[in-house]
Design a protein around this motif. Structure first.
Motif, PDB file in Angstrom:
ATOM      1  N   ILE A  50      -9.683  -2.185 -11.828  1.00  0.00           N
ATOM      2  CA  ILE A  50      -8.456  -1.479 -12.206  1.00  0.00           C
ATOM      3  C   ILE A  50      -8.141  -0.369 -11.205  1.00  0.00           C
ATOM      4  N   LEU A  51      -9.145   0.433 -10.873  1.00  0.00           N
ATOM      5  CA  LEU A  51      -8.948   1.545  -9.946  1.00  0.00           C
ATOM      6  C   LEU A  51      -8.611   1.044  -8.548  1.00  0.00           C
ATOM      7  N   ALA A  52      -9.243  -0.059  -8.135  1.00  0.00           N
ATOM      8  CA  ALA A  52      -8.956  -0.621  -6.813  1.00  0.00           C
ATOM      9  C   ALA A  52      -7.514  -1.106  -6.734  1.00  0.00           C
ATOM     10  N   ASP A  53      -7.038  -1.758  -7.780  1.00  0.00           N
ATOM     11  CA  ASP A  53      -5.645  -2.222  -7.804  1.00  0.00           C
ATOM     12  C   ASP A  53      -4.678  -1.040  -7.776  1.00  0.00           C
ATOM     13  N   MET A  54      -5.004   0.026  -8.479  1.00  0.00           N
ATOM     14  CA  MET A  54      -4.170   1.227  -8.460  1.00  0.00           C
ATOM     15  C   MET A  54      -4.107   1.811  -7.052  1.00  0.00           C
ATOM     16  N   TYR A  55      -5.250   1.847  -6.388  1.00  0.00           N
ATOM     17  CA  TYR A  55      -5.301   2.392  -5.030  1.00  0.00           C
ATOM     18  C   TYR A  55      -4.450   1.565  -4.072  1.00  0.00           C
ATOM     19  N   VAL A  56      -4.542   0.260  -4.183  1.00  0.00           N
ATOM     20  CA  VAL A  56      -3.782  -0.623  -3.294  1.00  0.00           C
ATOM     21  C   VAL A  56      -2.278  -0.425  -3.488  1.00  0.00           C
ATOM     22  N   SER A  57      -1.823  -0.371  -4.727  1.00  0.00           N
ATOM     23  CA  SER A  57      -0.388  -0.228  -4.984  1.00  0.00           C
ATOM     24  C   SER A  57       0.127   1.127  -4.500  1.00  0.00           C
ATOM     25  N   ALA A  58      -0.664   2.185  -4.715  1.00  0.00           N
ATOM     26  CA  ALA A  58      -0.244   3.517  -4.275  1.00  0.00           C
ATOM     27  C   ALA A  58      -0.229   3.625  -2.756  1.00  0.00           C
ATOM     28  N   THR A  59      -1.212   3.017  -2.099  1.00  0.00           N
ATOM     29  CA  THR A  59      -1.285   3.076  -0.638  1.00  0.00           C
ATOM     30  C   THR A  59      -0.178   2.274   0.012  1.00  0.00           C
ATOM     31  N   LEU A  60       0.128   1.099  -0.534  1.00  0.00           N
ATOM     32  CA  LEU A  60       1.228   0.290  -0.013  1.00  0.00           C
ATOM     33  C   LEU A  60       2.551   1.035  -0.164  1.00  0.00           C
ATOM     34  N   ALA A  61       2.737   1.667  -1.308  1.00  0.00           N
ATOM     35  CA  ALA A  61       3.965   2.426  -1.538  1.00  0.00           C
ATOM     36  C   ALA A  61       4.078   3.582  -0.550  1.00  0.00           C
ATOM     37  N   ARG A  62       2.977   4.255  -0.287  1.00  0.00           N
ATOM     38  CA  ARG A  62       3.009   5.386   0.645  1.00  0.00           C
ATOM     39  C   ARG A  62       3.426   4.920   2.041  1.00  0.00           C
ATOM     40  N   SER A  63       2.900   3.767   2.466  1.00  0.00           N
ATOM     41  CA  SER A  63       3.275   3.227   3.774  1.00  0.00           C
ATOM     42  C   SER A  63       4.776   2.974   3.850  1.00  0.00           C
ATOM     43  N   ASN A  64       5.328   2.377   2.818  1.00  0.00           N
ATOM     44  CA  ASN A  64       6.767   2.110   2.791  1.00  0.00           C
ATOM     45  C   ASN A  64       7.581   3.394   2.721  1.00  0.00           C
ATOM     46  N   CYS A  65       7.048   4.393   2.014  1.00  0.00           N
ATOM     47  CA  CYS A  65       7.737   5.680   1.936  1.00  0.00           C
ATOM     48  C   CYS A  65       7.777   6.369   3.289  1.00  0.00           C
ATOM     49  N   TYR A  66       6.716   6.262   4.052  1.00  0.00           N
ATOM     50  CA  TYR A  66       6.705   6.857   5.389  1.00  0.00           C
ATOM     51  C   TYR A  66       7.761   6.204   6.282  1.00  0.00           C
ATOM     52  N   TYR A  67       7.912   4.899   6.137  1.00  0.00           N
ATOM     53  CA  TYR A  67       8.958   4.202   6.885  1.00  0.00           C
ATOM     54  C   TYR A  67      10.329   4.720   6.461  1.00  0.00           C
ATOM     55  N   GLY A  68      10.509   4.897   5.153  1.00  0.00           N
ATOM     56  CA  GLY A  68      11.772   5.443   4.655  1.00  0.00           C
ATOM     57  C   GLY A  68      12.019   6.854   5.135  1.00  0.00           C
ATOM     58  N   ALA A  69      10.962   7.670   5.192  1.00  0.00           N
ATOM     59  CA  ALA A  69      11.100   9.053   5.653  1.00  0.00           C
ATOM     60  C   ALA A  69      11.534   9.097   7.113  1.00  0.00           C
ATOM     61  N   TRP A  70      10.934   8.209   7.920  1.00  0.00           N
ATOM     62  CA  TRP A  70      11.344   8.141   9.325  1.00  0.00           C
ATOM     63  C   TRP A  70      12.818   7.767   9.434  1.00  0.00           C
ATOM     64  N   ALA A  71      13.235   6.738   8.703  1.00  0.00           N
ATOM     65  CA  ALA A  71      14.621   6.285   8.775  1.00  0.00           C
ATOM     66  C   ALA A  71      15.578   7.369   8.293  1.00  0.00           C
TER      67      ALA A  71
END
Length: 375
Positions: A275-296
Motif C-alpha cells: 500500500i505504501l509503495a503504491d502511494m509513493y509511486v503515485s505521488a512521485t509520478l505526480a510530482r514529476s508531471n507537476c515539475y513539467y507543468g511548473a516549467w511550462a
C-alpha cells in the motif's frame, strides 16, 4: 529543463512549511470545520504579512514579483497544511485572471488588495452540475450588468469580488462569452453558503440581479482567457494536491512504523508495504508531471495546455489515492473523527472537482495532443 528548485526557492519552501506548521496545524482546520468562522482570518492576515499572497504579483502592484515557480512552492505547502483560507480561489483564479487580462487600472485596483490580504476573490464559472463549457453558461451580461445564478462558487460566501463568466451573444460560439469583474458586496448580489464535504474550502450559490459588472479583457475573448486561466490554475492546484498527497503518505508511513500488532510494526507486513509503495509511486509520478507543468507555466511555453492537463490528472489521482490509502493503513482508527486522515480525504475530493472533473481534464489532454500532432 531543470527538474529541481533553486536554493532560494527551497529556502522559501522551508520558510512556508515552518510558518504553516505553526499557524495552520490540523486543529486550525478542525476549528473551521467545527466552528462558525468560514475561514481562518488570522492565518490569512499572516500569509499576507509574510508576502505569500503576492509572491507572483508584480512589485509595481504591491507583490513580491518573484514568479510562478515560487508560487508553485507556496501552493505545495498550502496543500500539505490543508490551510483553511481562500488561497486557491483568490490567487490561482482571480489574481491570475486579472494579471492575464486586466487593464492597468484594474490591476492597480485589485492586485495590491489581493497581495495585502484586503480583498478575497473568486471565479464564478459553474452553473450547476457539469464541467467547464461555454455552452453551459446562461448568466447574461448586457448594458454593464450581469443577471443569473452561479453555483457552486468556491469561497463565494466570503469573496469581495468575482470574475464572472457571462453570455454576451446568442450565436452559440465561444466568442459569445465575456468575463466581468463584479463587486460581491454591491447591489444586485445575493449569496447563499452551500454545505459540502470540506467546509474549510467553502462553496456558495451567487445570484446576480442586474449587478454592476466591469468587463475584463476583450468582449469576444472571454472563453479564450478563461481557458488560459484554468490551465494556470490547474498547474498551481496540482502542486497543492501533491503537497497533500505527500503529507498523507508521510502520515501512513509514520503510523505503520509506530503501530505494533502481533508483536511487530505493521509496516513490516507485506500488505502494508505494498500500500505504501503504491502511494509513493503515485505521488512521485505526480510530482514529476507537476515539475513539467511548473516549467511550462513559468516560461509561458507552448506546451502549457498539455502540461497543465497532465499535471492536473496525475495530481488529482495521487491525492485521492494517497488520502484514501492513508485511511486504510490506519485501519479502524483511520475512519474516526479523532484522527486527521479524513481531513485529507475531504480536501482531495473537493479539489478533484474544483476546476472540472478528472474525466474533463483527461478529455482535454487527448484533444490537445491530437491538435498538436495534427498541426
Amino acid at each position: 529543463m531543470n527538474f529541481e528548485f533553486s536554493d532560494d526557492q527551497k529556502q522559501l519552501r522551508d520558510q512556508a512549511r515552518r510558518y504553516l506548521a505553526e499557524h495552520s496545524p490540523p486543529k486550525a482546520v478542525r476549528a473551521v470545520l467545527e466552528g462558525k468562522a468560514p475561514y481562518d482570518k488570522a492565518l490569512w492576515k499572516g500569509l499576507a504579512e509574510m508576502g505569500f499572497l503576492g509572491v507572483a504579483i508584480p512589485e509595481e502592484f504591491g507583490g513580491a514579483g518573484a514568479g510562478h515557480l515560487e508560487l508553485c512552492v507556496i501552493a505545495e505547502e498550502m496543500g500539505r497544511a490543508l490551510a483553511p483560507v481562500p488561497f486557491s480561489s483568490t490567487i490561482y483564479l482571480a489574481a491570475e485572471a486579472i494579471m492575464l487580462a486586466g487593464s492597468a487600472e484594474q490591476k492597480a485596483k485589485w492586485l495590491p488588495k489581493i497581495a495585502s490580504g484586503e480583498a478575497i476573490g473568486t471565479l464564478a464559472l459553474f452553473e450547476g452540475v457539469g464541467n467547464p463549457s461555454h455552452k453551459a453558461i446562461k448568466v447574461s451580461a448586457a448594458q454593464g450588468a450581469v443577471s443569473g445564478t452561479k453555483t457552486p462558487v468556491a469561497d463565494g460566501a466570503i469573496a469581495d469580488f468575482a470574475i464572472v463568466a457571462a453570455r454576451t451573444g446568442s450565436t452559440g460560439r465561444e466568442t459569445d462569452i465575456g468575463l466581468f469583474i463584479v463587486d460581491l458586496n454591491g447591489e444586485g448580489v445575493t449569496r447563499k453558503a452551500l454545505a459540502n464535504l470540506d467546509q474549510a474550502h467553502g462553496q456558495a450559490a451567487i445570484t446576480f440581479d442586474r449587478a454592476k459588472a466591469e468587463p475584463l479583457g476583450a468582449a469576444n475573448e472571454g472563453w479564450s482567457i478563461l481557458t488560459r486561466v484554468l490551465d494556470r490554475a490547474a498547474v498551481l492546484m496540482a502542486f497543492e494536491q501533491v503537497g497533500g498527497a505527500d503529507r498523507a503518505l508521510e502520515m501512513g508511513r509514520d503510523y505503520a512504523l509506530d503501530r505494533i500488532a502481533f508483536g511487530r510494526q505493521i509496516g513490516s507486513f507485506q500488505a502494508v508495504k505494498h500500500i505504501l509503495a503504491d502511494m509513493y509511486v503515485s505521488a512521485t509520478l505526480a510530482r514529476s508531471n507537476c515539475y513539467y507543468g511548473a516549467w511550462a507555466l513559468s516560461t509561458d511555453a507552448a506546451e502549457l495546455p498539455e502540461a497543465a492537463a497532465t499535471a492536473r490528472i496525475s495530481a488529482t489521482q495521487a491525492f485521492q489515492h494517497c488520502s484514501k490509502n492513508n485511511i486504510q493503513v490506519h485501519g479502524g482508527m483511520g475512519f474516526t473523527w479523532e484522527f486527521d486522515c479524513h481531513l485529507y480525504y475531504r480536501r482531495a475530493n473537493v479539489l478533484a472537482l474544483s476546476l472540472g472533473s478528472l474525466s474533463y481534464w483527461e478529455n482535454q489532454l487527448i484533444d490537445r495532443l491530437r491538435f498538436r500532432n495534427a498541426s
